[in-house]
Motif scaffolding. Structure first.
Motif, mmCIF file in Angstrom:
data_model
loop_
_atom_site.group_PDB
_atom_site.id
_atom_site.type_symbol
_atom_site.label_atom_id
_atom_site.label_comp_id
_atom_site.label_asym_id
_atom_site.label_seq_id
_atom_site.Cartn_x
_atom_site.Cartn_y
_atom_site.Cartn_z
ATOM 1 N N VAL A 133 0.622 -1.368 0.031
ATOM 2 C CA VAL A 133 0.233 -0.632 0.297
ATOM 3 C C VAL A 133 0.811 1.637 0.045
ATOM 4 C CG1 VAL A 133 -1.777 1.976 1.037
ATOM 5 C CG2 VAL A 133 -1.763 -1.183 1.109
ATOM 6 N N ASN A 134 1.984 1.274 0.881
ATOM 7 C CA ASN A 134 2.640 2.322 0.795
ATOM 8 C C ASN A 134 4.570 2.089 0.437
ATOM 9 O OD1 ASN A 134 4.233 4.292 1.293
ATOM 10 N ND2 ASN A 134 3.830 4.363 3.960
ATOM 11 N N TRP A 135 4.059 2.922 -1.036
ATOM 12 C CA TRP A 135 5.432 2.389 -1.581
ATOM 13 C C TRP A 135 6.958 3.317 -1.322
ATOM 14 C CZ3 TRP A 135 4.419 1.889 -7.579
ATOM 15 C CH2 TRP A 135 3.516 0.645 -8.188
ATOM 16 N N HIS A 136 6.837 4.155 -0.150
ATOM 17 C CA HIS A 136 7.833 5.088 0.103
ATOM 18 C C HIS A 136 8.672 3.699 0.973
ATOM 19 C CE1 HIS A 136 6.845 9.223 -0.298
ATOM 20 N NE2 HIS A 136 7.739 8.853 -1.593
ATOM 21 N N LYS A 137 8.158 2.767 2.026
ATOM 22 C CA LYS A 137 8.983 2.014 2.461
ATOM 23 C C LYS A 137 8.520 0.428 3.180
ATOM 24 C CE LYS A 137 6.284 4.608 6.625
ATOM 25 N NZ LYS A 137 6.521 5.376 6.856
ATOM 26 N N GLY A 138 9.789 0.294 3.332
ATOM 27 C CA GLY A 138 9.245 -1.410 3.646
ATOM 28 C C GLY A 138 9.249 -2.760 2.881
ATOM 29 N N TRP A 139 9.914 -1.845 1.653
ATOM 30 C CA TRP A 139 10.382 -2.889 0.344
ATOM 31 C C TRP A 139 11.583 -3.673 1.342
ATOM 32 C CZ3 TRP A 139 7.693 -3.338 -3.725
ATOM 33 C CH2 TRP A 139 6.299 -2.029 -3.763
ATOM 34 N N THR A 145 17.926 -3.338 -5.509
ATOM 35 C CA THR A 145 15.881 -3.059 -5.768
ATOM 36 C C THR A 145 14.606 -2.987 -4.981
ATOM 37 O OG1 THR A 145 15.204 -1.989 -8.598
ATOM 38 C CG2 THR A 145 16.404 -4.783 -7.662
ATOM 39 N N ASN A 146 14.059 -2.738 -5.661
ATOM 40 C CA ASN A 146 12.454 -2.771 -4.515
ATOM 41 C C ASN A 146 12.553 -4.181 -4.636
ATOM 42 O OD1 ASN A 146 11.914 -0.884 -6.237
ATOM 43 N ND2 ASN A 146 10.553 -1.476 -5.620
ATOM 44 N N GLN A 147 12.129 -4.965 -3.627
ATOM 45 C CA GLN A 147 11.518 -6.707 -3.440
ATOM 46 C C GLN A 147 10.159 -6.410 -3.506
ATOM 47 O OE1 GLN A 147 15.280 -8.597 -3.529
ATOM 48 N NE2 GLN A 147 14.393 -9.458 -6.096
ATOM 49 N N CYS A 148 9.334 -7.629 -3.773
ATOM 50 C CA CYS A 148 8.000 -7.387 -2.132
ATOM 51 C C CYS A 148 8.859 -8.050 -0.688
ATOM 52 C CB CYS A 148 6.929 -8.083 -3.074
ATOM 53 S SG CYS A 148 6.459 -7.275 -4.079
ATOM 54 N N GLN A 170 -2.246 7.246 -0.016
ATOM 55 C CA GLN A 170 -1.720 5.890 0.297
ATOM 56 C C GLN A 170 -0.237 5.626 -0.273
ATOM 57 O OE1 GLN A 170 -4.162 2.975 1.080
ATOM 58 N NE2 GLN A 170 -5.367 4.092 2.383
ATOM 59 N N ILE A 171 -0.339 6.042 -1.685
ATOM 60 C CA ILE A 171 0.719 4.875 -2.586
ATOM 61 C C ILE A 171 1.893 5.858 -2.140
ATOM 62 C CG2 ILE A 171 0.799 6.400 -4.210
ATOM 63 C CD1 ILE A 171 0.674 3.421 -5.543
ATOM 64 N N TRP A 172 2.145 6.750 -1.950
ATOM 65 C CA TRP A 172 3.504 7.445 -1.672
ATOM 66 C C TRP A 172 2.950 8.423 -0.274
ATOM 67 C CZ3 TRP A 172 6.711 5.934 -4.249
ATOM 68 C CH2 TRP A 172 6.559 5.935 -5.372
ATOM 69 N N SER A 173 2.701 7.654 0.731
ATOM 70 C CA SER A 173 2.484 8.092 2.236
ATOM 71 C C SER A 173 2.159 9.326 2.724
ATOM 72 C CB SER A 173 3.167 7.863 2.804
ATOM 73 O OG SER A 173 4.924 8.744 3.110
ATOM 74 N N GLY A 174 0.929 9.823 2.004
ATOM 75 C CA GLY A 174 -0.072 11.207 2.113
ATOM 76 C C GLY A 174 0.307 12.237 1.053
#
Length: 209
Positions: A133-139, A145-148, A170-174
């Motif tokens: 949901v939030n692409w800014h963090k948690g990858w 590179t970013n992976q799930c 939500q995608i870029w945390s607000g």
């Protein structure tokens, strides 16, 4: 005497945020690439940044749109446009906020997006697939590179973001706020506009400043 920080009206207009790839001052950029060309008369991005904004795996942030399989082109163009707005627009001053990350000192928050821009983004991306949901963090960045992240399931956008507002907010945390304002109202930022008609976001920034 205490040095009070006064934010003047002027200081919110025609500025570039202090972030990873932004120029210090906005100005003309004759060679802006592709979808970023809208900002060529007055831009916070360089030609090189505008070119990289269109790459699937750009050096800008090593971010991969295709982390759950290939993102459809009609969806990807909205993410390219979102990147162009973020990197190139000198009209986001009223929404610049402090950021506490290593790679940028400032970010945008609650930029009021025009309803059509957000609705179309969701419409064109509803069948694209993501795991977050939030692409800014948690990858998971172990490969560079970013992976799930482990255990995150790839699902269609329409299940991850059930509404256009959910996607934009939500995608870029607000970074964006969904509004009921329409293009041309002077009350919302347009991701897309016809540069021949001038940049409508100048007036929007003045209104909110």
């Amino acid at each position: 005497a205490t040095a009070a920080v006064t934010v003047t009206w002027d200081s919110l207009l025609n500025i570039c945020m202090d972030a990873k790839h932004h120029k210090t001052e906005p100005g003309p950029e004759g060679q802006l690439y592709g979808q970023c060309v809208l900002w060529k008369d007055n831009a916070c991005c360089t030609a090189n940044t505008s070119l990289e904004a269109h790459q699937d795996q750009s050096y800008l942030y090593n971010f991969n749109w295709d982390h759950c399989g290939a993102m459809p082109e009609k969806c990807k163009r909205h993410f390219i446009q979102d990147t162009c707005l973020y990197e190139c627009s000198p009209n986001l001053g009223p929404w610049i906020d402090q950021a506490d990350t290593s790679w940028r000192k400032e970010r945008i928050r609650d930029v009021p997006l025009c309803q059509e821009d957000c609705d179309q983004w969701w419409e064109d991306c509803q069948d694209a697939v993501t795991c977050k949901v939030n692409w800014h963090k948690g990858w998971n960045w172990t490969t560079g590179t970013n992976q799930c992240p482990k255990g995150a399931m790839c699902q269609k956008f329409k299940f991850v973001f059930p509404t256009a507002a959910a996607l934009c907010e939500q995608i870029w945390s607000g970074s964006y706020r969904y509004t009921s304002h329409h293009r041309g109202s002077g009350r919302c930022i347009q991701m897309w506009f016809d540069p021949a008609q001038g940049n409508p976001n100048v007036a929007v920034a003045q209104y909110y400043a």
